[in-house]
Design an enzyme around this catalytic site. Structure first.
Site, PDB file in Angstrom:
ATOM      1  N   HIS A 242      37.931  28.481  39.243  1.00  0.00           N
ATOM      2  CA  HIS A 242      37.862  27.488  40.313  1.00  0.00           C
ATOM      3  C   HIS A 242      36.418  27.076  40.642  1.00  0.00           C
ATOM      4  O   HIS A 242      35.947  26.031  40.226  1.00  0.00           O
ATOM      5  CB  HIS A 242      38.527  28.034  41.593  1.00  0.00           C
ATOM      6  CG  HIS A 242      39.963  28.393  41.430  1.00  0.00           C
ATOM      7  ND1 HIS A 242      40.961  27.471  41.121  1.00  0.00           N
ATOM      8  CD2 HIS A 242      40.598  29.586  41.561  1.00  0.00           C
ATOM      9  CE1 HIS A 242      42.126  28.088  41.073  1.00  0.00           C
ATOM     10  NE2 HIS A 242      41.953  29.361  41.335  1.00  0.00           N
TER      11      HIS A 242
HETATM   12  O1  RIB Z   1      41.890  28.237  45.728  1.00  0.00           O
HETATM   13  C1  RIB Z   1      40.731  28.721  45.097  1.00  0.00           C
HETATM   14  C2  RIB Z   1      39.616  28.833  46.075  1.00  0.00           C
HETATM   15  O2  RIB Z   1      39.962  29.763  47.102  1.00  0.00           O
HETATM   16  C3  RIB Z   1      38.327  29.401  45.459  1.00  0.00           C
HETATM   17  O3  RIB Z   1      37.220  28.877  46.143  1.00  0.00           O
HETATM   18  C4  RIB Z   1      38.433  30.870  45.697  1.00  0.00           C
HETATM   19  O4  RIB Z   1      37.149  31.508  45.806  1.00  0.00           O
HETATM   20  C5  RIB Z   1      39.119  30.899  47.039  1.00  0.00           C
HETATM   21  O5  RIB Z   1      38.109  30.783  48.022  1.00  0.00           O
END
Ligand code: RIB
Ligand code: CA
Length: 312
Positions: A242
């Site tokens: 992500h």
């Molecule tokens: O949904 C993914 C996000 O949520 C990323 O930023 C992960 O670190 C969590 O914070």
């Protein structure tokens, strides 16, 4: 690419950690500050974790400012099951040598943006958008002065990961996200639609682990932790990557494809809070936001391996 001044706002967090290491290893980025927010784990832990990563990368010249310890309105929600109780997977945490900087994240963002030429400072947000929302409340003129704002958050075609209809960062502080999208800032959003295309497969993790330094091995360990968690909780073979996608987009936008859009956030319903309504039927010339729909995953991971090789 001309050297880009950048602030990273994050809630490390395993994937935030890899994103920070990617930024620390990229000389095209002039990292003015790292700001932290409560999200995956408490503000105390996300701030300590950002300082740990700064120390591992040998980047103690980059100040770390602590930000919001809770969302604008909603109670704090955490995601420790995906990041470990301390927020860095199985990494041994420790008290870093350098303290947190004086002042708040919102103040640091305002000062960096308002004291530099218009458009000079980019902002990459890897957690709930609370700090930017607070900064915009305090200094609304910032909306027009900010450079590229890139956010990891939201979901359109992929559905949610914390609820059926919402991605964690937007779900955690939907009011902050709604205020930011309505503020006049121009935001490029990397939601689950694109991060689910960028999977940390065994081969991609091995390519990172093959680099000599501690930081590369640390990143590989964090990615393997995510792989184990995703298999156990979600049932996926490979974990999506992500937060590092925000930094990769700043470094190599050509690895991605973005579509002009309008974005609104559900803030009231407990069932659908944090849902991002992403409308592509807009006039491209006047659309303020862009939604990233495609990524070259191999290119993103090759970039991470190459940049982490530059770190200790
Ligand atoms: O949904 C993914 C996000 O949520 C990323 O930023 C992960 O670190 C969590 O914070
Ligand atoms: Ca995050």
């Amino acid at each position: 690419m001309q050297r880009q001044s950048l602030i990273i706002d994050c809630d490390p967090g395993v994937d935030d950690a890899v994103g920070l290491l990617l930024a620390f290893g990229s000389s095209e980025l002039d990292l003015l500050a790292v700001t932290t927010v409560a999200g995956n784990v408490s503000l105390e832990r996300t701030t300590r974790n950002a300082r740990i990563l700064r120390q591992l990368a040998g980047r103690t010249n980059v100040p770390v400012f602590a930000g919001a310890q809770r969302p604008l309105r909603r109670p704090p929600g955490e995601a420790a099951e995906f990041h470990g109780a301390e927020g860095l997977g199985v990494l041994e945490t420790f008290e870093p040598d350098l303290p947190v900087a004086e002042g708040t994240a919102a103040q640091a963002i305002i000062e960096a943006v308002m004291n530099r030429p218009e458009g000079a400072v980019a902002l990459a947000i890897m957690g709930p958008m609370t700090n930017l929302a607070l900064a915009l409340r305090a200094e609304p003129r910032m909306a027009e002065r900010l450079g590229p704002v890139v956010v990891m958050g939201g979901a359109r075609s992929e559905g949610g990961n914390i609820t059926a209809s919402a991605e964690f960062n937007i779900w955690a502080d939907p009011d902050a996200a709604a205020e930011v999208f309505a503020s006049g800032c121009r935001v490029t959003v990397l939601g689950l639609d694109v991060t689910h295309q960028v999977r940390a497969t065994q081969a991609r993790i091995a390519a990172i682990a093959a680099q000599a330094g501690t930081c590369a091995r640390t990143a590989a360990s964090l990615l393997r932790f995510s792989q184990d968690v995703e298999r156990r909780i979600v049932g996926w073979e490979w974990a999506p990557l992500h937060d590092p996608c925000t930094v990769a987009w700043l470094l190599k936008p050509e690895f991605f494809r973005a579509v002009p859009c309008r974005i609104e956030v559900e803030t009231e319903s407990d069932l659908t809070r944090g849902h991002t309504a992403v409308e592509f039927r807009v006039d491209p010339a006047s659309a303020r936001h862009h939604w990233v729909v495609e990524a070259d995953a191999d290119a993103v991971f090759a970039l991470i391996a190459e940049r982490l090789e530059r770190l200790p």
